[in-house]
Design an enzyme around this catalytic site. Sequence first.
Site, PDB file in Angstrom:
ATOM      1  N   HIS A  23       0.904  -1.195  -0.090  1.00 52.06           N
ATOM      2  CA  HIS A  23       0.133   0.089   0.013  1.00 52.06           C
ATOM      3  C   HIS A  23       1.053   1.157  -0.080  1.00 52.06           C
ATOM      4  O   HIS A  23       1.858   1.092   0.493  1.00 52.06           O
ATOM      5  CB  HIS A  23      -0.887  -0.025   1.422  1.00 52.06           C
ATOM      6  CG  HIS A  23      -1.971   1.172   1.463  1.00 52.06           C
ATOM      7  ND1 HIS A  23      -1.730   2.080   1.851  1.00 52.06           N
ATOM      8  CD2 HIS A  23      -2.994   1.018   1.217  1.00 52.06           C
ATOM      9  CE1 HIS A  23      -2.704   3.056   1.672  1.00 52.06           C
ATOM     10  NE2 HIS A  23      -3.799   1.999   1.377  1.00 52.06           N
ATOM     11  N   CYS A  67      -4.762   2.475  -3.587  1.00 53.26           N
ATOM     12  CA  CYS A  67      -3.633   3.033  -3.108  1.00 53.26           C
ATOM     13  C   CYS A  67      -2.393   1.909  -3.188  1.00 53.26           C
ATOM     14  O   CYS A  67      -1.923   1.809  -2.253  1.00 53.26           O
ATOM     15  CB  CYS A  67      -3.782   3.374  -1.491  1.00 53.26           C
ATOM     16  SG  CYS A  67      -5.158   4.571  -1.349  1.00 53.26           S
ATOM     17  N   LYS A 116     -10.536  -0.423  10.735  1.00 50.10           N
ATOM     18  CA  LYS A 116     -10.957  -1.589   9.653  1.00 50.10           C
ATOM     19  C   LYS A 116     -11.150  -2.897  10.711  1.00 50.10           C
ATOM     20  O   LYS A 116     -11.559  -3.946  10.127  1.00 50.10           O
ATOM     21  CB  LYS A 116      -9.625  -2.097   8.987  1.00 50.10           C
ATOM     22  CG  LYS A 116      -9.342  -1.068   7.884  1.00 50.10           C
ATOM     23  CD  LYS A 116      -7.966  -1.597   7.159  1.00 50.10           C
ATOM     24  CE  LYS A 116      -7.204  -0.377   6.259  1.00 50.10           C
ATOM     25  NZ  LYS A 116      -8.217   0.174   5.385  1.00 50.10           N
ATOM     26  N   GLN A 154      -4.690  -5.401   6.875  1.00 51.12           N
ATOM     27  CA  GLN A 154      -5.699  -6.057   6.509  1.00 51.12           C
ATOM     28  C   GLN A 154      -5.466  -7.609   7.068  1.00 51.12           C
ATOM     29  O   GLN A 154      -6.251  -8.461   6.566  1.00 51.12           O
ATOM     30  CB  GLN A 154      -5.440  -6.417   5.029  1.00 51.12           C
ATOM     31  CG  GLN A 154      -5.564  -5.150   4.269  1.00 51.12           C
ATOM     32  CD  GLN A 154      -7.182  -4.362   4.094  1.00 51.12           C
ATOM     33  OE1 GLN A 154      -7.977  -4.946   4.585  1.00 51.12           O
ATOM     34  NE2 GLN A 154      -7.088  -3.156   3.666  1.00 51.12           N
ATOM     35  N   ASP A 205       2.965  -4.530   7.738  1.00 46.84           N
ATOM     36  CA  ASP A 205       1.774  -3.745   7.851  1.00 46.84           C
ATOM     37  C   ASP A 205       0.737  -4.518   7.922  1.00 46.84           C
ATOM     38  O   ASP A 205       0.493  -5.534   6.830  1.00 46.84           O
ATOM     39  CB  ASP A 205       1.985  -3.125   6.151  1.00 46.84           C
ATOM     40  CG  ASP A 205       0.408  -2.494   5.969  1.00 46.84           C
ATOM     41  OD1 ASP A 205      -0.429  -2.410   6.937  1.00 46.84           O
ATOM     42  OD2 ASP A 205       0.666  -1.841   5.177  1.00 46.84           O
TER      43      ASP A 205
HETATM   44  N1  C6P Z   1      -6.410   0.543   2.743  1.00 42.02           N
HETATM   45  C1  C6P Z   1      -8.334   0.153   1.441  1.00 42.02           C
HETATM   46  O1  C6P Z   1      -9.247   0.393   0.930  1.00 42.02           O
HETATM   47  P1  C6P Z   1      -5.110   3.747   7.085  1.00 42.02           P
HETATM   48  O2  C6P Z   1      -5.495   4.578   5.899  1.00 42.02           O
HETATM   49  O3  C6P Z   1      -3.899   4.431   7.710  1.00 42.02           O
HETATM   50  O4  C6P Z   1      -6.010   3.338   8.063  1.00 42.02           O
HETATM   51  O5  C6P Z   1      -4.611   2.184   6.463  1.00 42.02           O
HETATM   52  C2  C6P Z   1      -3.737   2.437   5.298  1.00 42.02           C
HETATM   53  C3  C6P Z   1      -3.589   0.982   4.748  1.00 42.02           C
HETATM   54  C4  C6P Z   1      -2.136   0.303   4.999  1.00 42.02           C
HETATM   55  N2  C6P Z   1      -1.969  -0.850   4.555  1.00 42.02           N
HETATM   56  C5  C6P Z   1      -2.685  -1.497   3.906  1.00 42.02           C
HETATM   57  C6  C6P Z   1      -2.430  -2.716   3.519  1.00 42.02           C
HETATM   58  C7  C6P Z   1      -3.947  -1.095   3.759  1.00 42.02           C
HETATM   59  O6  C6P Z   1      -5.156  -1.554   2.869  1.00 42.02           O
HETATM   60  C8  C6P Z   1      -4.350   0.456   4.256  1.00 42.02           C
HETATM   61  C9  C6P Z   1      -5.804   0.900   3.654  1.00 42.02           C
HETATM   62  C10 C6P Z   1      -7.882   0.854   2.388  1.00 42.02           C
HETATM   63  O7  C6P Z   1      -7.610  -0.819   0.821  1.00 42.02           O
HETATM   64  C11 C6P Z   1      -7.730   2.527   2.096  1.00 42.02           C
HETATM   65  S1  C6P Z   1      -6.718   2.961   0.695  1.00 42.02           S
END
Ligand code: C6P
Length: 414
Positions: free
Chosen positions: A128, A371, A231, A208, A205
Amino acid sequence: MVEKLATINVPRIREDFPILKRRVNGKPLIYFDNAATSQKPIQVIETLDKYYREYNANIHRGIHKLAEEATIAHEEAREKIAKFINANRTEEIVFVRNATEAINLVAYAWGRANIKQGDKIVLTIMEHHSNIVPWQQLANEKGAKLEFIKIDEEGHLRQDEIHELIDERTKIVCITHASNVLGTINSIKEITRAAHRFGALVLVDAAQSVPHMRVDARDLDCDFMAFSGHKMMGPTGIGVLYGKSKHFENMPPFLCGGEMIKEVHTTGASWKDLPYKFEAGTPNIAGAIGLGVAVDYLRNVSMETVHDHEKQITGYALTRMTEIDGLVVYGPKEVTKRVGVISFNLGDIHAHDLASIMDEEGIAIRSGHHCAQPLMEFLNVPAMSRASFYIYNTNEEVDVFINALEKARKLFNP
Ligand code: C6P
Protein backbone atom coordinates in the site's frame (compact mmCIF):
# COMPACT_ATOMS: atom_id res chain seq x y z
CA MET A 1 -20.32 -7.60 25.78
CA VAL A 2 -21.64 -10.10 23.25
CA GLU A 3 -22.18 -13.67 24.38
CA LYS A 4 -19.56 -16.23 23.41
CA LEU A 5 -20.50 -17.70 20.05
CA ALA A 6 -19.64 -21.38 19.66
CA THR A 7 -20.19 -21.29 15.91
CA ILE A 8 -20.86 -18.25 13.82
CA ASN A 9 -24.41 -16.99 13.96
CA VAL A 10 -24.42 -14.36 11.23
CA PRO A 11 -28.06 -13.23 11.66
CA ARG A 12 -27.33 -12.68 15.37
CA ILE A 13 -24.12 -10.80 14.58
CA ARG A 14 -25.92 -8.62 12.01
CA GLU A 15 -28.26 -7.41 14.74
CA ASP A 16 -25.26 -5.77 16.42
CA PHE A 17 -24.60 -3.57 13.36
CA PRO A 18 -27.35 -0.93 13.08
CA ILE A 19 -26.05 0.36 9.74
CA LEU A 20 -26.80 -2.99 8.07
CA LYS A 21 -30.52 -2.15 8.37
CA ARG A 22 -30.04 0.79 6.00
CA ARG A 23 -31.43 0.87 2.51
CA VAL A 24 -29.41 2.42 -0.31
CA ASN A 25 -31.17 3.48 -3.51
CA GLY A 26 -34.24 1.65 -2.27
CA LYS A 27 -32.34 -1.65 -1.81
CA PRO A 28 -31.02 -3.30 1.36
CA LEU A 29 -27.42 -2.20 1.89
CA ILE A 30 -24.84 -4.83 0.96
CA TYR A 31 -21.58 -3.63 2.43
CA PHE A 32 -18.65 -5.18 0.57
CA ASP A 33 -16.11 -2.41 1.25
CA ASN A 34 -14.73 -3.78 4.49
CA ALA A 35 -11.08 -3.53 3.45
CA ALA A 36 -11.55 0.25 3.25
CA THR A 37 -13.24 0.43 6.64
CA SER A 38 -15.45 -1.94 8.60
CA GLN A 39 -18.83 -1.21 10.12
CA LYS A 40 -19.15 -0.78 13.90
CA PRO A 41 -21.13 -2.91 16.32
CA ILE A 42 -23.52 -1.29 18.77
CA GLN A 43 -21.16 -2.23 21.63
CA VAL A 44 -18.50 0.11 20.18
CA ILE A 45 -20.99 2.86 19.32
CA GLU A 46 -22.42 2.79 22.85
CA THR A 47 -18.94 2.82 24.38
CA LEU A 48 -18.13 6.10 22.61
CA ASP A 49 -21.48 7.55 23.67
CA LYS A 50 -20.96 6.47 27.29
CA TYR A 51 -17.42 7.89 27.39
CA TYR A 52 -18.57 11.35 26.30
CA ARG A 53 -21.70 11.29 28.45
CA GLU A 54 -20.19 9.93 31.65
CA TYR A 55 -16.41 10.17 32.04
CA ASN A 56 -14.86 12.42 29.39
CA ALA A 57 -11.61 13.78 30.86
CA ASN A 58 -7.98 14.15 29.90
CA ILE A 59 -5.81 11.23 30.94
CA HIS A 60 -2.57 10.69 32.88
CA ARG A 61 -2.64 14.12 34.52
CA GLY A 62 -5.91 14.75 36.35
CA ILE A 63 -6.33 13.78 39.99
CA HIS A 64 -10.13 13.94 39.83
CA LYS A 65 -12.50 10.99 39.49
CA LEU A 66 -13.32 11.43 35.80
CA ALA A 67 -9.64 11.62 34.87
CA GLU A 68 -8.97 8.48 36.87
CA GLU A 69 -11.79 6.56 35.16
CA ALA A 70 -10.75 7.70 31.69
CA THR A 71 -7.09 6.83 32.36
CA ILE A 72 -7.98 3.35 33.61
CA ALA A 73 -10.23 2.65 30.60
CA HIS A 74 -7.59 3.93 28.16
CA GLU A 75 -4.84 1.77 29.69
CA GLU A 76 -7.14 -1.27 29.88
CA ALA A 77 -7.67 -0.92 26.13
CA ARG A 78 -3.90 -1.01 25.64
CA GLU A 79 -3.73 -4.25 27.67
CA LYS A 80 -6.52 -5.83 25.62
CA ILE A 81 -4.69 -5.00 22.39
CA ALA A 82 -1.39 -6.33 23.74
CA LYS A 83 -3.10 -9.65 24.57
CA PHE A 84 -4.96 -9.71 21.25
CA ILE A 85 -1.73 -9.72 19.23
CA ASN A 86 0.25 -11.57 21.92
CA ALA A 87 2.76 -8.80 22.55
CA ASN A 88 5.38 -9.51 25.21
CA ARG A 89 4.57 -6.38 27.16
CA THR A 90 1.81 -3.78 27.26
CA GLU A 91 4.34 -0.99 26.68
CA GLU A 92 5.02 -2.44 23.25
CA ILE A 93 1.64 -1.03 22.16
CA VAL A 94 1.77 2.61 21.03
CA PHE A 95 -1.48 4.34 20.12
CA VAL A 96 -1.37 6.32 16.88
CA ARG A 97 -4.03 7.57 14.46
CA ASN A 98 -3.87 4.73 11.94
CA ALA A 99 -1.56 2.25 10.20
CA THR A 100 -0.19 5.08 8.05
CA GLU A 101 0.96 7.06 11.07
CA ALA A 102 2.41 3.91 12.66
CA ILE A 103 4.61 3.29 9.60
CA ASN A 104 5.63 6.95 9.43
CA LEU A 105 6.62 6.80 13.10
CA VAL A 106 9.08 3.99 12.37
CA ALA A 107 10.38 5.60 9.17
CA TYR A 108 11.05 8.88 10.99
CA ALA A 109 12.14 7.82 14.45
CA TRP A 110 13.92 4.53 13.74
CA GLY A 111 14.75 5.29 10.10
CA ARG A 112 16.41 8.69 10.60
CA ALA A 113 18.58 7.23 13.37
CA ASN A 114 19.56 3.99 11.64
CA ILE A 115 19.54 4.29 7.85
CA LYS A 116 22.73 5.48 6.17
CA GLN A 117 23.88 6.08 2.61
CA GLY A 118 24.10 2.83 0.65
CA ASP A 119 21.76 0.89 2.99
CA LYS A 120 18.92 -1.11 1.52
CA ILE A 121 15.23 -1.05 2.42
CA VAL A 122 13.36 -4.03 0.98
CA LEU A 123 9.64 -3.70 0.20
CA THR A 124 7.27 -5.75 -1.94
CA ILE A 125 5.49 -4.73 -5.09
CA MET A 126 2.11 -5.32 -3.43
CA GLU A 127 2.58 -2.66 -0.72
CA HIS A 128 0.00 0.00 0.00
CA HIS A 129 1.26 3.56 -0.60
CA SER A 130 1.42 3.98 3.18
CA ASN A 131 4.18 1.37 3.27
CA ILE A 132 6.07 2.81 0.29
CA VAL A 133 6.09 6.61 0.42
CA PRO A 134 7.54 7.03 3.96
CA TRP A 135 10.43 4.75 2.90
CA GLN A 136 10.93 6.61 -0.38
CA GLN A 137 11.23 9.86 1.57
CA LEU A 138 13.71 8.29 3.98
CA ALA A 139 15.76 6.72 1.18
CA ASN A 140 15.90 10.05 -0.73
CA GLU A 141 17.05 11.88 2.36
CA LYS A 142 19.73 9.36 3.31
CA GLY A 143 20.90 8.12 -0.08
CA ALA A 144 19.59 4.63 0.68
CA LYS A 145 18.13 2.26 -1.89
CA LEU A 146 14.66 0.71 -2.12
CA GLU A 147 14.19 -2.73 -3.63
CA PHE A 148 10.88 -4.45 -4.34
CA ILE A 149 10.19 -8.18 -4.12
CA LYS A 150 7.92 -9.00 -7.05
CA ILE A 151 5.11 -11.52 -7.40
CA ASP A 152 4.32 -14.54 -9.58
CA GLU A 153 1.21 -14.92 -11.80
CA GLU A 154 -0.96 -15.95 -8.84
CA GLY A 155 0.07 -12.99 -6.71
CA HIS A 156 2.50 -14.79 -4.37
CA LEU A 157 5.84 -13.23 -3.49
CA ARG A 158 8.63 -14.72 -5.58
CA GLN A 159 10.67 -17.03 -3.39
CA ASP A 160 13.86 -16.46 -5.38
CA GLU A 161 13.57 -12.69 -4.92
CA ILE A 162 12.93 -12.96 -1.17
CA HIS A 163 16.27 -14.72 -0.79
CA GLU A 164 18.09 -12.69 -3.42
CA LEU A 165 17.06 -9.19 -2.33
CA ILE A 166 17.36 -9.57 1.45
CA ASP A 167 21.12 -9.42 2.04
CA GLU A 168 23.83 -7.94 4.27
CA ARG A 169 23.10 -4.40 3.05
CA THR A 170 19.42 -4.70 4.05
CA LYS A 171 18.50 -2.74 7.19
CA ILE A 172 14.73 -3.22 7.20
CA VAL A 173 12.13 -5.25 5.31
CA CYS A 174 8.69 -3.61 5.15
CA ILE A 175 5.99 -6.02 4.11
CA THR A 176 2.24 -6.30 4.16
CA HIS A 177 0.83 -9.32 5.97
CA ALA A 178 -2.18 -9.42 3.64
CA SER A 179 -2.56 -7.50 0.40
CA ASN A 180 -5.49 -5.07 0.21
CA VAL A 181 -5.67 -5.76 -3.55
CA LEU A 182 -4.76 -9.40 -4.16
CA GLY A 183 -5.77 -10.71 -0.76
CA THR A 184 -2.51 -12.70 -0.65
CA ILE A 185 -1.43 -13.71 2.86
CA ASN A 186 2.36 -13.45 3.02
CA SER A 187 4.50 -15.83 5.01
CA ILE A 188 5.91 -13.37 7.52
CA LYS A 189 7.86 -15.96 9.48
CA GLU A 190 9.87 -16.80 6.39
CA ILE A 191 10.62 -13.10 5.91
CA THR A 192 11.62 -12.50 9.53
CA ARG A 193 13.94 -15.53 9.40
CA ALA A 194 15.55 -14.28 6.17
CA ALA A 195 15.90 -10.69 7.47
CA HIS A 196 17.15 -11.52 10.96
CA ARG A 197 19.90 -13.68 9.49
CA PHE A 198 21.42 -10.41 8.23
CA GLY A 199 20.50 -8.38 11.30
CA ALA A 200 17.76 -6.53 9.36
CA LEU A 201 14.49 -5.60 11.06
CA VAL A 202 11.00 -6.42 9.77
CA LEU A 203 8.01 -4.07 9.79
CA VAL A 204 4.69 -5.79 9.12
CA ASP A 205 1.79 -3.79 7.72
CA ALA A 206 -1.00 -5.75 9.37
CA ALA A 207 -3.84 -3.38 8.36
CA GLN A 208 -5.58 -6.18 6.43
CA SER A 209 -4.65 -9.14 8.65
CA VAL A 210 -5.23 -8.21 12.30
CA PRO A 211 -8.97 -7.53 11.65
CA HIS A 212 -9.51 -10.89 9.94
CA MET A 213 -7.28 -13.62 11.40
CA ARG A 214 -5.32 -14.52 14.51
CA VAL A 215 -2.08 -12.57 14.39
CA ASP A 216 0.60 -13.40 16.95
CA ALA A 217 3.34 -10.77 16.94
CA ARG A 218 5.64 -12.88 19.10
CA ASP A 219 5.25 -15.95 16.91
CA LEU A 220 5.84 -13.91 13.72
CA ASP A 221 8.91 -12.46 15.46
CA CYS A 222 8.46 -9.17 13.59
CA ASP A 223 10.11 -6.04 14.98
CA PHE A 224 7.27 -3.63 14.26
CA MET A 225 3.64 -4.10 13.30
CA ALA A 226 1.13 -1.45 12.19
CA PHE A 227 -2.67 -1.62 12.05
CA SER A 228 -5.77 0.60 12.09
CA GLY A 229 -8.71 0.41 14.48
CA HIS A 230 -11.32 1.44 11.91
CA LYS A 231 -10.79 -1.70 9.81
CA MET A 232 -11.49 -3.96 12.82
CA MET A 233 -14.80 -2.58 14.06
CA GLY A 234 -13.16 0.21 16.05
CA PRO A 235 -13.55 3.97 15.59
CA THR A 236 -11.63 6.00 13.02
CA GLY A 237 -8.63 8.00 14.23
CA ILE A 238 -7.11 5.25 16.35
CA GLY A 239 -4.42 2.82 15.28
CA VAL A 240 -1.61 0.79 16.77
CA LEU A 241 2.13 0.50 16.38
CA TYR A 242 3.52 -2.62 18.01
CA GLY A 243 7.30 -2.69 18.45
CA LYS A 244 9.74 -4.84 20.37
CA SER A 245 10.65 -2.79 23.43
CA LYS A 246 14.41 -3.12 22.73
CA HIS A 247 13.87 -1.12 19.51
CA PHE A 248 11.46 1.38 21.04
CA GLU A 249 13.90 2.04 23.89
CA ASN A 250 16.70 2.96 21.50
CA MET A 251 14.58 5.12 19.21
CA PRO A 252 14.27 8.90 19.56
CA PRO A 253 10.71 10.25 19.83
CA PHE A 254 8.62 10.95 16.72
CA LEU A 255 6.38 13.86 17.77
CA CYS A 256 7.39 16.03 20.72
CA GLY A 257 5.42 18.11 23.20
CA GLY A 258 3.17 17.46 26.17
CA GLU A 259 2.47 13.98 27.59
CA MET A 260 5.68 12.42 26.22
CA ILE A 261 8.18 14.25 28.43
CA LYS A 262 9.56 13.50 31.88
CA GLU A 263 11.09 16.93 32.47
CA VAL A 264 11.53 20.07 30.41
CA HIS A 265 14.08 22.82 31.12
CA THR A 266 15.12 25.75 29.01
CA THR A 267 18.22 23.74 28.19
CA GLY A 268 16.49 20.54 27.06
CA ALA A 269 14.05 17.76 27.91
CA SER A 270 13.92 14.08 28.85
CA TRP A 271 11.39 11.50 27.70
CA LYS A 272 8.83 9.44 29.52
CA ASP A 273 9.13 5.67 29.62
CA LEU A 274 7.51 3.46 26.97
CA PRO A 275 5.01 3.65 25.44
CA TYR A 276 4.32 7.31 26.37
CA LYS A 277 7.56 8.53 24.78
CA PHE A 278 5.78 8.05 21.44
CA GLU A 279 2.40 9.48 22.43
CA ALA A 280 2.73 13.27 22.32
CA GLY A 281 -0.26 15.46 23.11
CA THR A 282 -3.78 14.50 24.16
CA PRO A 283 -4.53 11.16 22.53
CA ASN A 284 -7.76 9.84 21.00
CA ILE A 285 -9.03 8.61 24.37
CA ALA A 286 -12.53 7.60 23.24
CA GLY A 287 -11.03 5.96 20.15
CA ALA A 288 -8.66 3.78 22.16
CA ILE A 289 -11.42 2.72 24.57
CA GLY A 290 -13.69 1.98 21.60
CA LEU A 291 -10.96 -0.09 19.96
CA GLY A 292 -10.62 -2.09 23.18
CA VAL A 293 -14.32 -2.95 22.96
CA ALA A 294 -13.94 -3.88 19.27
CA VAL A 295 -11.19 -6.28 20.35
CA ASP A 296 -13.54 -7.74 23.01
CA TYR A 297 -16.11 -8.25 20.28
CA LEU A 298 -13.68 -10.01 17.94
CA ARG A 299 -12.31 -12.19 20.75
CA ASN A 300 -15.84 -13.23 21.70
CA VAL A 301 -16.57 -14.33 18.17
CA SER A 302 -12.99 -15.75 18.00
CA MET A 303 -10.53 -14.91 15.26
CA GLU A 304 -10.58 -18.50 14.02
CA THR A 305 -14.34 -18.17 13.45
CA VAL A 306 -13.89 -14.80 11.73
CA HIS A 307 -11.25 -16.22 9.40
CA ASP A 308 -13.22 -19.43 8.69
CA HIS A 309 -16.35 -17.46 7.83
CA GLU A 310 -14.42 -15.20 5.49
CA LYS A 311 -12.74 -18.15 3.79
CA GLN A 312 -16.14 -19.72 3.26
CA ILE A 313 -17.74 -16.60 1.79
CA THR A 314 -14.66 -15.78 -0.33
CA GLY A 315 -14.62 -19.33 -1.73
CA TYR A 316 -18.32 -19.09 -2.52
CA ALA A 317 -17.90 -15.71 -4.23
CA LEU A 318 -14.85 -16.87 -6.22
CA THR A 319 -16.78 -19.91 -7.48
CA ARG A 320 -19.84 -17.89 -8.42
CA MET A 321 -17.74 -15.21 -10.15
CA THR A 322 -16.50 -17.83 -12.63
CA GLU A 323 -20.10 -17.86 -13.98
CA ILE A 324 -19.69 -14.31 -15.34
CA ASP A 325 -18.26 -14.17 -18.87
CA GLY A 326 -15.23 -11.91 -19.21
CA LEU A 327 -14.65 -11.51 -15.47
CA VAL A 328 -10.99 -11.58 -14.40
CA VAL A 329 -10.08 -12.12 -10.74
CA TYR A 330 -6.63 -11.17 -9.39
CA GLY A 331 -4.70 -12.94 -6.65
CA PRO A 332 -4.26 -16.50 -5.37
CA LYS A 333 -6.67 -19.19 -6.57
CA GLU A 334 -6.56 -21.06 -3.28
CA VAL A 335 -8.88 -19.57 -0.71
CA THR A 336 -6.62 -20.63 2.19
CA LYS A 337 -3.89 -18.38 0.81
CA ARG A 338 -5.95 -15.18 0.88
CA VAL A 339 -8.05 -12.93 3.08
CA GLY A 340 -11.61 -11.96 2.13
CA VAL A 341 -10.65 -9.46 -0.56
CA ILE A 342 -11.49 -10.06 -4.23
CA SER A 343 -10.25 -7.60 -6.85
CA PHE A 344 -11.53 -8.04 -10.37
CA ASN A 345 -12.30 -6.49 -13.74
CA LEU A 346 -15.26 -7.23 -15.95
CA GLY A 347 -14.53 -7.00 -19.68
CA ASP A 348 -13.90 -3.41 -20.74
CA ILE A 349 -16.15 -1.89 -18.10
CA HIS A 350 -14.23 0.74 -16.15
CA ALA A 351 -13.98 -0.11 -12.45
CA HIS A 352 -15.66 3.19 -11.48
CA ASP A 353 -18.60 2.50 -13.83
CA LEU A 354 -18.98 -0.94 -12.31
CA ALA A 355 -18.92 0.49 -8.78
CA SER A 356 -21.65 2.99 -9.79
CA ILE A 357 -23.85 0.22 -11.16
CA MET A 358 -23.33 -1.75 -7.95
CA ASP A 359 -24.23 1.32 -5.91
CA GLU A 360 -27.54 1.58 -7.77
CA GLU A 361 -28.22 -1.93 -6.47
CA GLY A 362 -27.32 -0.93 -2.91
CA ILE A 363 -23.97 -2.73 -3.07
CA ALA A 364 -20.90 -0.88 -1.76
CA ILE A 365 -17.66 -1.98 -3.41
CA ARG A 366 -14.43 -0.07 -4.04
CA SER A 367 -12.89 0.80 -7.38
CA GLY A 368 -9.65 2.42 -8.51
CA HIS A 369 -5.97 1.76 -7.77
CA HIS A 370 -6.60 0.95 -4.10
CA CYS A 371 -3.57 3.02 -3.06
CA ALA A 372 -1.32 0.42 -4.69
CA GLN A 373 -0.21 2.09 -7.91
CA PRO A 374 3.15 0.25 -8.17
CA LEU A 375 1.20 -3.04 -8.12
CA MET A 376 -1.24 -1.77 -10.76
CA GLU A 377 1.72 -0.74 -12.94
CA PHE A 378 3.37 -4.13 -12.43
CA LEU A 379 0.15 -5.90 -13.49
CA ASN A 380 -0.41 -3.37 -16.25
CA VAL A 381 -3.96 -2.68 -15.07
CA PRO A 382 -5.19 0.94 -14.64
CA ALA A 383 -7.87 0.12 -12.06
CA MET A 384 -9.80 -2.72 -10.43
CA SER A 385 -13.10 -3.22 -8.66
CA ARG A 386 -12.92 -4.85 -5.25
CA ALA A 387 -15.36 -6.67 -2.99
CA SER A 388 -14.18 -7.31 0.56
CA PHE A 389 -16.01 -9.23 3.28
CA TYR A 390 -16.42 -9.34 7.05
CA ILE A 391 -18.24 -11.55 9.51
CA TYR A 392 -21.64 -9.96 8.89
CA ASN A 393 -21.66 -10.74 5.15
CA THR A 394 -23.62 -13.68 3.76
CA ASN A 395 -23.75 -15.97 0.73
CA GLU A 396 -27.19 -14.48 -0.05
CA GLU A 397 -25.53 -11.07 -0.39
CA VAL A 398 -22.98 -12.65 -2.74
CA ASP A 399 -25.88 -13.96 -4.85
CA VAL A 400 -27.32 -10.43 -5.18
CA PHE A 401 -23.84 -9.18 -6.10
CA ILE A 402 -23.46 -11.88 -8.80
CA ASN A 403 -26.85 -10.94 -10.29
CA ALA A 404 -25.80 -7.28 -10.33
CA LEU A 405 -22.52 -8.19 -12.08
CA GLU A 406 -24.43 -10.17 -14.69
CA LYS A 407 -26.76 -7.19 -15.17
CA ALA A 408 -23.75 -4.89 -15.67
CA ARG A 409 -22.20 -7.29 -18.17
CA LYS A 410 -25.40 -7.37 -20.22
CA LEU A 411 -25.73 -3.59 -20.06
CA PHE A 412 -22.25 -3.06 -21.53
CA ASN A 413 -22.18 -6.13 -23.83
CA PRO A 414 -25.80 -6.72 -24.80
N1 C6P B 1 -6.38 0.49 2.76
C1 C6P B 1 -8.24 0.16 1.27
O1 C6P B 1 -9.34 0.47 0.82
P1 C6P B 1 -5.04 3.75 7.07
O2 C6P B 1 -5.60 4.60 5.99
O3 C6P B 1 -3.79 4.35 7.67
O4 C6P B 1 -6.05 3.33 8.09
O5 C6P B 1 -4.59 2.37 6.38
C2 C6P B 1 -3.62 2.40 5.38
C3 C6P B 1 -3.40 1.03 4.83
C4 C6P B 1 -2.16 0.45 5.03
N2 C6P B 1 -1.90 -0.80 4.59
C5 C6P B 1 -2.83 -1.52 3.94
C6 C6P B 1 -2.49 -2.90 3.51
C7 C6P B 1 -4.10 -0.97 3.73
O6 C6P B 1 -5.01 -1.71 3.08
C8 C6P B 1 -4.38 0.33 4.15
C9 C6P B 1 -5.71 0.97 3.87
C10 C6P B 1 -7.70 0.95 2.43
O7 C6P B 1 -7.56 -0.75 0.81
C11 C6P B 1 -7.77 2.42 2.17
S1 C6P B 1 -6.72 2.92 0.84
